[in-house]
Design a protein around this motif. Structure first.
Motif, PDB file in Angstrom:
ATOM      1  N   GLY A  25       0.834  -1.198   0.000  1.00 49.98           N
ATOM      2  CA  GLY A  25       0.000   0.000   0.000  1.00 49.98           C
ATOM      3  C   GLY A  25       0.871   1.251   0.000  1.00 49.98           C
ATOM      4  N   ALA A  26       1.902   1.243   0.845  1.00 50.88           N
ATOM      5  CA  ALA A  26       2.827   2.378   0.895  1.00 50.88           C
ATOM      6  C   ALA A  26       3.582   2.530  -0.421  1.00 50.88           C
ATOM      7  N   TRP A  27       3.986   1.405  -0.999  1.00 49.82           N
ATOM      8  CA  TRP A  27       4.711   1.423  -2.282  1.00 49.82           C
ATOM      9  C   TRP A  27       3.854   2.005  -3.389  1.00 49.82           C
ATOM     10  N   ALA A  28       2.610   1.517  -3.502  1.00 47.45           N
ATOM     11  CA  ALA A  28       1.733   1.963  -4.578  1.00 47.45           C
ATOM     12  C   ALA A  28       1.415   3.446  -4.459  1.00 47.45           C
ATOM     13  N   LYS A  29       1.113   3.907  -3.251  1.00 45.60           N
ATOM     14  CA  LYS A  29       0.779   5.325  -3.080  1.00 45.60           C
ATOM     15  C   LYS A  29       1.971   6.215  -3.426  1.00 45.60           C
ATOM     16  N   ALA A  30       3.153   5.823  -2.968  1.00 47.75           N
ATOM     17  CA  ALA A  30       4.344   6.624  -3.255  1.00 47.75           C
ATOM     18  C   ALA A  30       4.649   6.652  -4.747  1.00 47.75           C
ATOM     19  N   ARG A  31       4.519   5.507  -5.420  1.00 40.26           N
ATOM     20  CA  ARG A  31       4.820   5.456  -6.863  1.00 40.26           C
ATOM     21  C   ARG A  31       3.801   6.262  -7.665  1.00 40.26           C
ATOM     22  N   ILE A  32       2.525   6.125  -7.326  1.00 42.28           N
ATOM     23  CA  ILE A  32       1.501   6.878  -8.057  1.00 42.28           C
ATOM     24  C   ILE A  32       1.686   8.376  -7.839  1.00 42.28           C
ATOM     25  N   ASP A  33       1.932   8.777  -6.596  1.00 40.29           N
ATOM     26  CA  ASP A  33       2.156  10.199  -6.323  1.00 40.29           C
ATOM     27  C   ASP A  33       3.349  10.728  -7.107  1.00 40.29           C
ATOM     28  N   HIS A  41      -4.977  12.014 -13.124  1.00 43.76           N
ATOM     29  CA  HIS A  41      -4.007  11.026 -13.589  1.00 43.76           C
ATOM     30  C   HIS A  41      -3.726   9.994 -12.491  1.00 43.76           C
ATOM     31  N   ALA A  42      -3.576  10.458 -11.263  1.00 42.37           N
ATOM     32  CA  ALA A  42      -3.322   9.560 -10.136  1.00 42.37           C
ATOM     33  C   ALA A  42      -4.482   8.586  -9.942  1.00 42.37           C
ATOM     34  N   LEU A  43      -5.707   9.092 -10.021  1.00 35.57           N
ATOM     35  CA  LEU A  43      -6.873   8.234  -9.841  1.00 35.57           C
ATOM     36  C   LEU A  43      -6.973   7.184 -10.938  1.00 35.57           C
ATOM     37  N   ALA A  44      -6.615   7.561 -12.174  1.00 37.55           N
ATOM     38  CA  ALA A  44      -6.653   6.608 -13.283  1.00 37.55           C
ATOM     39  C   ALA A  44      -5.646   5.485 -13.075  1.00 37.55           C
ATOM     40  N   MET A  45      -4.437   5.821 -12.623  1.00 36.18           N
ATOM     41  CA  MET A  45      -3.439   4.789 -12.359  1.00 36.18           C
ATOM     42  C   MET A  45      -3.855   3.903 -11.197  1.00 36.18           C
ATOM     43  N   ALA A  46      -4.421   4.517 -10.164  1.00 33.19           N
ATOM     44  CA  ALA A  46      -4.875   3.740  -9.013  1.00 33.19           C
ATOM     45  C   ALA A  46      -5.967   2.763  -9.422  1.00 33.19           C
ATOM     46  N   GLU A  47      -6.904   3.219 -10.241  1.00 32.00           N
ATOM     47  CA  GLU A  47      -7.978   2.344 -10.708  1.00 32.00           C
ATOM     48  C   GLU A  47      -7.419   1.195 -11.537  1.00 32.00           C
ATOM     49  N   ALA A  48      -6.383   1.466 -12.322  1.00 35.22           N
ATOM     50  CA  ALA A  48      -5.803   0.437 -13.185  1.00 35.22           C
ATOM     51  C   ALA A  48      -5.231  -0.725 -12.384  1.00 35.22           C
ATOM     52  N   ILE A  49      -4.740  -0.460 -11.188  1.00 32.45           N
ATOM     53  CA  ILE A  49      -4.141  -1.523 -10.378  1.00 32.45           C
ATOM     54  C   ILE A  49      -5.035  -1.941  -9.208  1.00 32.45           C
ATOM     55  N   GLY A  50      -6.271  -1.450  -9.185  1.00 34.13           N
ATOM     56  CA  GLY A  50      -7.191  -1.839  -8.125  1.00 34.13           C
ATOM     57  C   GLY A  50      -6.770  -1.330  -6.770  1.00 34.13           C
ATOM     58  N   PHE A  51      -6.479  -0.028  -6.677  1.00 37.17           N
ATOM     59  CA  PHE A  51      -5.909   0.550  -5.462  1.00 37.17           C
ATOM     60  C   PHE A  51      -6.714   1.766  -5.028  1.00 37.17           C
ATOM     61  N   THR A  55      -7.389   5.152   1.297  1.00 36.44           N
ATOM     62  CA  THR A  55      -7.062   4.200   2.368  1.00 36.44           C
ATOM     63  C   THR A  55      -5.688   3.564   2.197  1.00 36.44           C
ATOM     64  N   ALA A  56      -5.082   3.746   1.002  1.00 32.14           N
ATOM     65  CA  ALA A  56      -3.799   3.113   0.665  1.00 32.14           C
ATOM     66  C   ALA A  56      -3.889   1.597   0.774  1.00 32.14           C
ATOM     67  N   GLU A  57      -5.008   1.042   0.278  1.00 35.38           N
ATOM     68  CA  GLU A  57      -5.223  -0.395   0.294  1.00 35.38           C
ATOM     69  C   GLU A  57      -5.639  -0.871  -1.088  1.00 35.38           C
TER      70      GLU A  57
END
Length: 234
Positions: A25-33, A41-51, A55-57
Motif C-alpha cells: 500500500g505504501a509502495w503503490a501510493k508513493a509510486r503513483i504520487d 491522472h493519479a486516480l486513473a493509475m490507481a484504478e488500473a491496479i485496483g488501489f 485508504t492506501a489499500e
C-alpha cells in the motif's frame, strides 16, 4: 491431508512474512504520487491496479495482489505515455526495495524456532528475487533461508508449481515433505500442483472463505505454524 514428516517450509513473502497493505500500500501510493501529473491522472493509475488512494489499500481482487512487479507495470504503462516496460519495471523494483516491512510476529524468533526443529526454510515470491533478498536482509533474517526464489529467478511465477519444485529440487527434498505457506489462491494452487502441503494465512487480502477450500489448513498468521506442526504430528 494425512500427517507426514515435514522437512522444509517455503514461505510466500508479501501478505505472509510481511503485512501486505503496510508494504505494498505504501509502495503503490508513493509510486503513483511520484508519477502522476495531477489528481485525475493519479486516480486513473490507481484504478488500473485496483488501489484506493485514500485508504492506501488494494481491492481484494486486484491483479497486483498475487502478481509480479512486471504485471503491475503492464497495468500502469498505458497511463504513462513515453515510458517503456523494462524501464518502468526497473523503477518499480528499485522503489520496492525500500518499502516498510511489518511482520505479523517477530520473524527472527519464529524462523529460529523452525530451524531448531531441523526444518529447511525458503522464500518463494512473485516479487523480484533481488527485492526479496533485500527485504530479508533488512528484516535481519536472510541467513535463515536456504533459498530465495522470485518471479525472475528462472522458474516462472506462481501459480505455476515450477518455482516451488525448484526449491525442493535444490534441497533434495520430496515436495510432499514441504509446507508451502501463503496468503493467496496463487500460493495454494501452486502448492497443490507441486504436491506440497498447502497452508494459508489470513494476513493478506484473501478471506478464509476464499482460501479454505484450497488449503490443508488456514492460520491467522505465520505465528501459528509451530503449533499447527505439533498438533498435526508434523
Amino acid at each position: 491431508m494425512a500427517g507426514g514428516k515435514i522437512r522444509a517450509v517455503l514461505f510466500d513473502k508479501d501478505g505472509t512474512l510481511f503485512d501486505f497493505d503496510a508494504t505494498w500500500g505504501a509502495w503503490a501510493k508513493a509510486r503513483i504520487d511520484a508519477m502522476a501529473v495531477d489528481e485525475t491522472h493519479a486516480l486513473a493509475m490507481a484504478e488500473a491496479i485496483g488501489f484506493d488512494l485514500v485508504t492506501a489499500e488494494f481491492d481484494a481482487h486486484s491483479a497486483v495482489i498475487a502478481g509480479t512487479v512486471e504485471e503491475a507495470a503492464e497495468l500502469l504503462l498505458p497511463h504513462l505515455p513515453g515510458r517503456d516496460l523494462p524501464g518502468l519495471v526497473a523503477e518499480l523494483d528499485a522503489a520496492a526495495r525500500d518499502v516498510p516491512l511489518v511482520a505479523p510476529v517477530p520473524l527472527g524468533e519464529l524462523l529460529g524456532g523452525l530451524k531448531a526443529r531441523g526444518l529447511r526454510l525458503g522464500i518463494c515470491t512473485n516479487d523480484a528475487e533481488s527485492t526479496a533478498r533485500a527485504h530479508a536482509e533488512r528484516a535481519g533474517v536472510s541467513q535463515m533461508f536456504d533459498a530465495i526464489i522470485g518471479y525472475d529467478s528462472g522458474h516462472g511465477a506462481k501459480p505455476t508449481p515450477r518455482p516451488l519444485l525448484a526449491f525442493a529440487d535444490a534441497l533434495g527434498i520430496d515436495p510432499a515433505e514441504v509446507v508451502m505457506i501463503g496468503d493467496s489462491l496463487h500460493d495454494m494452487r501452486a502448492a497443490r500442483a507441486a504436491g506440497m502441503v498447502a497452508v494459508a494465512v489470513l494476513s493478506g487480502p484473501a478471506s478464509r472463505a476464499e482460501l479454505e477450500p484450497n488449503a490443508d489448513a488456514v492460520l491467522d498468521h505465520i505465528g501459528g505454524l509451530p503449533d499447527w506442526l505439533t498438533r498435526s504430528g508434523r
